[in-house]
Write a protein that holds these residues in place. Structure first.
Motif, mmCIF file in Angstrom:
data_model
loop_
_atom_site.group_PDB
_atom_site.id
_atom_site.type_symbol
_atom_site.label_atom_id
_atom_site.label_comp_id
_atom_site.label_asym_id
_atom_site.label_seq_id
_atom_site.Cartn_x
_atom_site.Cartn_y
_atom_site.Cartn_z
ATOM 1 N N LEU A 111 -24.622 47.030 -21.543
ATOM 2 C CA LEU A 111 -24.482 48.374 -20.989
ATOM 3 C C LEU A 111 -25.344 48.450 -19.726
ATOM 4 O O LEU A 111 -26.521 48.079 -19.749
ATOM 5 N N TYR A 112 -24.736 48.937 -18.647
ATOM 6 C CA TYR A 112 -25.450 49.077 -17.384
ATOM 7 C C TYR A 112 -25.623 50.569 -17.117
ATOM 8 O O TYR A 112 -24.646 51.308 -16.996
ATOM 9 N N ILE A 113 -26.862 51.021 -17.042
ATOM 10 C CA ILE A 113 -27.152 52.447 -16.912
ATOM 11 C C ILE A 113 -27.534 52.770 -15.470
ATOM 12 O O ILE A 113 -28.465 52.195 -14.911
ATOM 13 N N TYR A 114 -26.784 53.698 -14.914
ATOM 14 C CA TYR A 114 -26.953 54.062 -13.513
ATOM 15 C C TYR A 114 -27.310 55.536 -13.416
ATOM 16 O O TYR A 114 -26.674 56.379 -14.051
ATOM 17 N N GLU A 115 -28.328 55.830 -12.632
ATOM 18 C CA GLU A 115 -28.751 57.218 -12.451
ATOM 19 C C GLU A 115 -27.873 57.904 -11.418
ATOM 20 O O GLU A 115 -27.677 57.390 -10.310
ATOM 21 N N SER A 152 -24.849 57.541 -15.750
ATOM 22 C CA SER A 152 -23.537 56.990 -16.050
ATOM 23 C C SER A 152 -23.755 55.606 -16.647
ATOM 24 O O SER A 152 -24.739 54.936 -16.317
ATOM 25 N N ILE A 153 -22.835 55.177 -17.508
ATOM 26 C CA ILE A 153 -22.993 53.891 -18.179
ATOM 27 C C ILE A 153 -21.735 53.055 -18.011
ATOM 28 O O ILE A 153 -20.620 53.525 -18.246
ATOM 29 N N VAL A 212 -30.793 48.145 -18.087
ATOM 30 C CA VAL A 212 -29.773 47.327 -18.750
ATOM 31 C C VAL A 212 -30.074 47.251 -20.233
ATOM 32 O O VAL A 212 -31.232 47.092 -20.639
ATOM 33 N N ILE A 213 -29.031 47.379 -21.041
ATOM 34 C CA ILE A 213 -29.182 47.264 -22.492
ATOM 35 C C ILE A 213 -28.221 46.199 -23.002
ATOM 36 O O ILE A 213 -27.026 46.209 -22.672
ATOM 37 N N ILE A 214 -28.725 45.276 -23.810
ATOM 38 C CA ILE A 214 -27.881 44.276 -24.473
ATOM 39 C C ILE A 214 -27.665 44.732 -25.912
ATOM 40 O O ILE A 214 -28.622 44.902 -26.669
#
Length: 424
Positions: A181-185, A265-266, A225-227
């Motif tokens: 998961l890619y987390i964007y502000e 946003s993810i 980033v979340i794995i």
């Protein structure tokens, strides 16, 4: 569950020093409690030319006990050198901390600590030095962890045994499936890195991991980033991709609950069964956010899956003139007709194709009668001179819609429809 090393590193501060040196108290400069302590020394000379940023000075006060000008000048010089603070032992040469020093320290926000008479400066020097070394050790470990995960996400680790051996220390599990998961502000384009409170994300990760029974590893790089790791390989009823989707939804909601001023946003990458391919899921998740923000109207707090954006991912490499040509040959006529007549044929076709040609499902999402959708589809076929019963025709139209979105001519669905699709 979150990796126990997942919390962000915080420097050893004056505030933390007070917790360790519980016999001391702060008497001035409380605004500087979060100043970082990098070293600690005993001050027995008026010469402070050797001092550097982050120094905490311990002293009996003998060198300035009878001179208020020297006392004020000392505070000014220490603050100018960005020292962490000054700790003064009382009831030996000074009965109390001099008032001029307190006033100047408060003005500058420079911490002054009071050391009780019975405490030895050498004992305090040892205690603070030990905590500094401990903090540095934690920091170095976090640097190693961040470097490992960064290299893993860049695809620089090719030996599976070595990856799992080293990664085990940082929470990488064997026998798992992985989704990134890619987390964007959602913020100004001028920002260079994530500015949101990461503690909120770590707290949300704990809640999500426990609820979904998956292992989450989070790391702050340019963005967060979340794995997602799941032991149950090839579980048809609860695949890791579905859990990653649920995790993303829960993270967005949890973050919104704790932070009303900022949104995220993810992007979600594809499932990978080989730890060496985690970098593929990472690149996909990152591209999903970029494409999702470009071609959808989901707005802030949106979730973008790479699998749903693969056509756009392929078409984006074509020149705009080719995209324009294909768009004109397929669906442009519908957009022009809608603009001229105030109709919603383009959106109806988009939802109809998304629902696999099922009139009832499309009608439910569009909040219209089934016959209304049927009438609109007939009108679309008439305008375009096509039959949607032909699978090749439907496929061409869907590609035309992808081209229109990449060109900025249309956005994928409207916000209420997006919400409906997520619930459905």
């Amino acid at each position: 569950m979150i990796n126990e090393n997942g919390g962000s590193y915080m420097h050893f501060t004056v505030k933390k020093a007070l917790n360790i040196l519980d016999c001391c108290k702060i008497v001035a400069g409380k605004r500087g409690l979060n100043s970082s302590i990098r070293s600690v020394s005993i001050m027995d000379s008026p010469d402070i030319s050797w001092l550097k940023r982050g120094d905490l000075l311990l002293t009996t006060g003998y060198i300035f006990k009878d001179d208020s000008e020297t006392q004020i000048k000392l505070i000014q010089d220490l603050a100018e050198r960005d020292c962490a603070g000054l700790a003064i032992k009382v009831k030996r040469f000074l009965s109390t901390i001099p008032e001029p020093m307190i006033q100047e320290a408060n003005r500058l926000g420079f911490p002054i600590l009071e050391i009780p008479y019975e405490r030895l400066l050498s004992d305090m020097l040892f205690a603070v030095t030990r905590e500094i070394l401990k903090s540095e050790s934690i920091f170095n470990e976090q640097v190693r962890r961040r470097d490992f995960i960064s290299r893993l996400l860049r695809g620089e680790l090719a030996n599976e045994t070595a990856v799992l051996s080293q990664g085990h220390e940082y929470g990488i599990l064997t026998g798992c499936e992985y989704v990134v998961l890619y987390i964007y502000e959602n913020a100004s384009k001028k920002r260079k890195s994530l500015s949101i409170d990461k503690s909120i994300l770590f707290k949300a990760m704990n809640e999500v991991g426990n609820a979904l029974h998956v292992k989450l590893i989070g790391e702050q790089l340019d963005d967060f980033v979340i794995i997602v790791q799941d032991y149950r390989i090839n579980d048809m009823f609860h695949p890791v991709s579905e859990k990653a989707r649920k995790a993303a939804c829960m993270l967005v909601k949890s973050f919104a609950k704790h932070n009303e001023k900022k949104t995220i946003s993810i992007g979600i990458g594809t499932r990978q069964s080989d730890v060496r391919d985690i970098h593929t899921s990472f690149q996909e998740a990152k591209e999903a956010v970029y494409l999702g923000c470009r071609v959808t109207s989901g707005g802030n707090g949106a979730i973008h899956e790479y699998t749903a954006l693969e056509p756009e991912a392929l078409l984006q490499h074509l020149p705009d003139r080719e995209l324009n040509r294909y768009f004109t040959a397929t669906v442009e006529k519908l957009i022009i007709y809608d603009e001229e007549n105030g109709t919603e044929l383009f959106q109806t076709l988009e939802i109809y194709l998304y629902c696999g040609g099922k009139l009832g499902d499309a009608a439910r999402i569009l909040f219209v009668h089934r016959n209304t959708v049927k009438f609109r589809i007939a009108r679309i076929e008439e305008l375009l001179g096509i039959s949607l019963a032909d699978g090749n025709v439907s496929f061409r139209l869907q590609l035309g819609m992808c081209a229109s979105r990449l060109l900025g001519v249309s956005s994928r669905f409207a916000e209420p429809i997006l919400d409906m699709l997520k619930e459905g």
